[in-house]
Design an enzyme around this catalytic site. Sequence first.
Site, PDB file in Angstrom:
ATOM      1  CE  LYS A 162     -13.850 -27.854 -70.620  1.00 25.20           C
ATOM      2  NZ  LYS A 162     -15.290 -28.156 -70.716  1.00 25.20           N
ATOM      3  CD  GLU A 188     -11.814 -25.581 -61.373  1.00 27.19           C
ATOM      4  OE1 GLU A 188     -12.725 -26.239 -60.861  1.00 27.19           O
ATOM      5  OE2 GLU A 188     -11.348 -25.822 -62.489  1.00 27.19           O
ATOM      6  NE  ARG A 189     -20.058 -24.096 -61.892  1.00 26.99           N
ATOM      7  CZ  ARG A 189     -19.599 -24.393 -63.097  1.00 26.99           C
ATOM      8  NH1 ARG A 189     -18.555 -25.194 -63.215  1.00 26.99           N
ATOM      9  NH2 ARG A 189     -20.157 -23.888 -64.182  1.00 26.99           N
TER      10      ARG A 189
END
Length: 462
Positions: A162, A188-189
């Site tokens: 993705k 988000e990491r």
Amino acid sequence: MVEAERKPVPIGVITEIHGPVAVIDCDTLPPLHQALCANVANETYLFEVHQHLDKRHIRTIILHRNASLHRGMVVYDTGASLHIPVTPDCLGRLLNIFGEPLDGGSALKTTEFRDVHSKPVPIHESVGVGKVLETGIKVIDLLCPFIKGGKTGLFGGAGVGKTVLIMEFMHSVATLHKGVSVFSGVGERIREGHELWHAIRDAGVLPQTLMVFGQMDESPGVRFRVGLSALTYAEYLRDTLKKDVLFVMDNIFRFVQAGSEVSSLLGRMPATVGYQPTLSTDVAEMQDRILSTHNGTITSVQAVYVPADDMADPAVSTILSHLDSTVILSRAQASKGIYPAVDVLQSSNKLMDRHTLGPRHYSIAEGVREHLARYHELEDIITMLGVEELSVADRKIIIRARKLQRYLTQPFWTTAAHSGIPGVSVPLESTLTDCENFLLGHYDEIPEERCYMRGVMEDLVR
């Protein structure tokens, strides 16, 4: 960040803290969504009002880490909801939910601020979706095309591509359409955000991109509101630069998760499968602001994580109802080395008709889909009995379908450093010509492995 000219006034004190939720005893009740603040060791902590409990008490979400907060702390009213600084110089920057820099650069210099809870554009000022927006990605342009001003969802589990596909879209908008992109990283990491920032910079599209991050380790209030903050920047760029804006959200499912977390902490009774009872309203509040005007367009691409690959999940179904185009990324396709791993039989577009696409594009797309559908039907028979047991007509369809499947793979610009294969961008007209030739049997003599990971077929034939 709130407008500097408004001086905060004392409004009450903190009486309870439950994780990222604080209960405040107020002299006068502030309106919902009002931004409150408290000062600790020269740092400002922001709160957002979510509930009125009684005549004196409110429940708020803390938009920072709560380690330094305590009961009895004085809270101030900023006089407005959360505002962020806006300026055309925001392009090329990496910011947080408050418009503060995360890239080590200087703060945005501006005197203009915008409310993250601004109302959608009035109906009489908005315009509908436009023509097909070419991306240079063959499988997308042919079978589930982007519509200018529309909303597209990339559905898939973890690790099916993705984010890579999103980066390629941003590259296409910057290079093909000379537009700008606003990237909203929801939950988000830190590692992912760092890699994405470097990848976009290395691809040369950072000067036309604004990135707004609410990282995974931050308060659920931040992850819940960072999408609205990024969307506010997209609206500003649409109205001031009068350009086509690509609004990218990765991942909108984490936005829903943050809303569920906030809802539980506020004491609301969970609804279906544990999601918040306000699920539909929360998603609609975001989606209904993604609009185009006569000044410019906002085209949205949203990555949607599908839990347990279950498309019937309530969050996935709710998001799906707002989208124009649906791109399903398949783990089975990825396991075969088919990248982008688009499942063309499940992917769709509500505007996939002769009027929008034109008769030639529509006919070729339908022909390709029919060939791939027939191949899918016969896969089990081929596995058990072999291709030789099929009729001559079916054998031709299978040969062409396998070549089409490999032709629709493509090397990306954003992965060239890792794969060693230079990226390609294929015009829609070239894709249509090649697919038409596949369907007519003009490429029946070409081995299928030579159709894999290339641009146009013209170079190979020549």
